[in-house]
Structure formats: C-alpha cells, structure tokens
Design an enzyme around this catalytic site. Sequence first.
Site: not given
Length: 679
Positions: A7, A49, A53-55, A226, A270-272, A486
């Site tokens: 990724h 873009k 966010h599959n998994h 980001d 990976e806090s948003q 992606n």
Amino acid sequence: SAMWNEHCSYKSSKIHLKKLPTTGPQVICGPGENAGVVDIGDGQAVVFKMESHNHPSYIEPYQGAATGVGGILRDVFTMGARPIAAMNSLSFGAPDHPKTRQLVHGVVEGIGGYGNAFGVPTVGGETRFHKAYNGNCLVNAFAAGLADADKIFYSAASGVGRPVVYLGAKTGRDGVGGATMASAEFDESIEEKRPTVQVGDPFTEKRLMEATLELMQTGAVISIQDMGAAGLTCSAVEMGDKGGLGIRLDLENVPQRETNMTAYEMMLSESQERMLMVLDPSKEAEAKAVFDKWDLDFAIVGETIPEDRFLIMHNGTCMADLPLSKLSSSAPEYDRPHVPTPEAAPLADVPQIDPIDGLKALLASPNYASKAWIYDQYDSQVMADTMRTPGFGAGVIRVHGTDKKLAFTSDVTPRYVKANPVQGGRQAVAEAYRNLTAVGAKPLATTDNLNFGNPEKPEIMGQFVGALQGIGEACLALDMPIVSGNVSLYNETDGQGILPTPTIGAVGLIAAGEEPILDTPRDGHVALLLGETAGHLGQSALLAEVFHREDGDAPHVDLDIERANGDFIRANRQWIRSCTDLADGGLALAAFEMAAAGNTGVQLDTDDTAQLFGEDQGRYLIACSFDAAEALMTAAGQAGVTLSSVGKFTGDTVRMGGSEAPLAELLETYRSSFAATFA
C-alpha cells in the site's frame, strides 16, 4: 516493513503502472501526488482520486468505510481543493451469504455517516454482488474538489532547516499496523485484526478542511501531505523523498490522546484527521493562530535536514536512523512472474427466452434492481449544486458561480476482466467514457482503483498486467489519461481471490454554453440505437442471472467506434432529449431504465434474446422527437456511424416483440427487490 508493503511502495505494481498514459494538455498534475489535477478552464481545476479501504471494511464495516471516505476527502483538500462530489464503488459477496447483509448495512451507514456529516454530496457509484467477494468485500471511495489552477499545493518538501508541523487531531493507538494488515491475505485470525482499523470523526475533518484551506491563504505552507497509510512514517518519508531532503522528528512533541505511547506506536498509528506540513518559519505565529481558532492541534514535531536520513528521536534518544530515500523512491520493485489468462472457450448455445421473463430476472437481482435503498442514505444535494443525483447514469454537478458542469462516473465489469483482462480493462474505461458522454460531458481524465488477489500467483499477476494493458490502450485512444489511483492487492481469504476489479473513476466537463443531456423520455418519443448489435451474450448479465452461467469471452471493445459514437452524441446533443449507454443487460435493461426514469411505457421491435440482452460495446440508446430522429439519421449518415430505430416510448406497458407486462408491475419489482433482500 510499513514503507515497503504494497500500500505504500507499490512494489508489485509500480513497474507496470509506469506504462499507463498520464499526460495531456488538460493534465496539471498526474500520479504521484495526493490526488490528480485537471484543467477545466477559466483558471479552475478539478482535483480527484479514488482509493480503497477494502480490508478495514471487511473487519469493521462502519469505521472501515467511514475512514475510507475521510481519507479520500483529505487527499483532495490537501491539494488546496474544496471537495464538491463523492462516489463509491462497492463489491459484496453473494446476497445469501451469512455475512453479506451485515457488511452492506455497515458499509453503507459508514459512507453516509461520514460523507453526510462532512457535507459533501454523493453523486454516483455502483454496487455489485458475487460469491468471489464472500470473504473480502471491496470499498472504493472517490472524491473530487475544485481549486484555482495556480493555487495547487504539493507534498514535496523544500528548504533545509524548515519546521515540520503536525496538524489536526491527536494521535492514538487506533490503526497501528493498518497498512501492513491491508497488504496481507485474510485467514481465520481475522478478528484479531480489528484494532488495526481506524476510527473516524467527520466533524473534526470538517474543521481540519476549513483550517487547512484558511492556512493555505496565509502563504505559510511550503508543502503538505495527509497522514494516511502508515501514518506519520509514510507522510514524513514521502515529503522528504519527493524534495530530496532528510527529516528529523522529535516524537515527544507529537500530540497524543493516550498515555505512554511508544515511538513504534506513534510512527505507525493511523489515527484519522491528521496532516503533516513543512512551514515557512516566518509565518509560524499566523499559522498557529488559524489552527487554534479551529480548536485543532498545531505542533512543530521536527525539521528538514540536508542529509538523506530519516532520524526519529524520542526524549533525546535516537529510536531510528535510516537512509530516507531507501524507504521510498528506491524501495524494492518486483517484476513478478505472470502468465496471460487463457482464451475463453466459445460460448455454448443460449436458448431463446421470453424477453419479459428475462427482464424480470434482472430487475429482481440485487445486481440490477434499483439501489435507492443505498443512495437514499447518502446526502446527494448538500451544497445545492447537484443536477443529476444517483440512480441513472453519471452524476452531474454545477461548478458553483459558473455556467460549467462536471460529470462523474465509476465503472468496471469484473466478470469481463476475469474472462479477458485486456478487453475487460478496455471496457471499464470505455463504459466510463460512455456514461460521461451520455449526459453531454467531454471526458477529461480518469483515476483507477486496481483491486486484485495475491500478486505472488502468476495467474493473478497476469490478470493485473492484462487489465493494465487494456486500460492503457483505452485511456490513450479516448484521451482520458490516468491522473491518480490506488492499487489493492492480496484481496484473498483462505486462498480464494476476488474477481479482478480494476475500478475506473472518470470526470467529464460540460463547458459553458453547452447543454447537458439530462431529460427523460416522454410519450411519443422515438427510441434510436447508436452502434451495432451482433448479440454478444458471453459473460452477460442475462447468462449470469437467468442461466447461472459464467462462460464465453468478454465482448470486444473497438476503441475507434467508441470514440466516433461518443463524438456523435456530443456533437448532436441539441436533438437528444435523453440518452443512456448500453452495458449490463443490453438494450432490454437500458430501455426499461429509461422508461422508468420518464414513467412512460416502451415498445421494442424485437423479441430476439441476443438482440435484446446482448452486451456489444460502443452503443447508446437515445430518446427524441420524430423530427429530431430524422435530423439525427441525416447526421449519422454524414458522420459514418450506425443509427437505427428500435422502437418508441409510449403507453403504460413494456413490450418486446409479442411479449409485454405493465410498466407499474415491473417498476414495483425494480424498486422493491433490493430493500426486500437487505433492508
């Protein structure tokens, strides 16, 4: 490990992605940035873009989907663009699989919960069901925004000794190892992975967007990125690498919402709702004041350094010291072994069926029934510029304060790609081209979300390489370069891969002074078919839904015909009241959907199964008055395209040859089937 996973480094795909067409006079910025940037005239640009966010969505559907929306919105406003539209492309397992219903509810609520609260209209998308996704659903999120073409912000750091600033929400332990989890196959230990899914807060993101756009007005931003996959690690490394600089971080200055966080946790959280930027030191006070006003964290956490080093300090102790470029631009690239997909066997005979029975079977399937149950949960009108809401073709949005409009669509037919990756890849781009054309838009550019199984299997890698070949050929021929995208690999559970699903998101422009084609058919309108029908039933919707077969080859895509027919639609828009492309379900389903939109009956002149349900490419169905039909026939003769009358819109029944049913009865099936299965 985090930087070299699929990724972040694209190690299995980069070598093949380089073959895609990414440039054109309309392209301001192609792949490699947070999002692609395309010129739409008058000093304006559209920034867009698509990302997966599959998994995370399979493990924790609500938060997985919600943070997928949050991440793609950040990619857009990080470039200096205000988001104006969102779409999503969803692939779920068989409708009767025990997990599918829970996933559908969680994902749809997560997308709506985040997008609606943030305040961006969801204007399009697609949803499909197939047993290949039983153990691994796909959630692909798309966002587009508007920016001034001369005020785009990039992520390459510049200048030595400049402050590296952390912006937004505090760092917690959610999502630690998320990117690594997303680059692995699933097995029976899946429940242990729940803590790797991030938790989103759309109201914090809304404030972060306003603060970021305001900050950009101050001139304080040198570069900005980001924090997405692999969090602080990935954002810091990519910014430094793109600028040819090193980065030193002092982790004790990172705003934290939990106590005793280790350096490892802070670097991989990976806090948003977080960003990283390089600041002009003379504007520090001004910049901090903006974030204080919006009640968000603003902390200097490091600086740019001249050496090629990534230096991580915590309370004066050196926790890591690595050559920075080795983590990013010179990360490993694999040319994995790949074998082409074997040619599909010829299609066995498909018997003639009653066309109304065939149509009813499609309308009752969750794949082709109305998805209103889904999109009614999304706000498609917020910002008050939406002209075409989800449910019929491409979404259309006014460019605020101008006479221009933008059209958006997302397309792929995975069963075509599995049967024939090259033609399937071409078809995904061609269908996106047709959907934009059908509303009168000139296709500008595309973004791709390449969802595949395990690339270590040569046949899966062969699907990837073949699909990219087809996508590249179509993007080149139709002048729709790829500007962002992606890759999502390892979409497998217990060794069972998904259908190859290279989703194409595309954007088109309806220029000032051009009329969009957004009307519906009226009683008395002629039905005209643009393009030739040979009756291709291989891999068709009819075959799958009625005969439960998945055989034959994918339809062939003639890119010259696609282009000629698309140009014809746009050049003759003044005669066309309503238009749709022909895709899954062929003429029968397209005619029904147009009739449903106009609430009028339709009569088609044939009852031949292949003519009605064949999925030959490059075709459009047009509704127009009798006089307009004559004008279009004349124009078609001059342009050298194939246009024929196939029936008319009239009455209150759907009739195909000698078979008919009341429109109201078919509408009831169409509108109620999805909710009956999932509500």
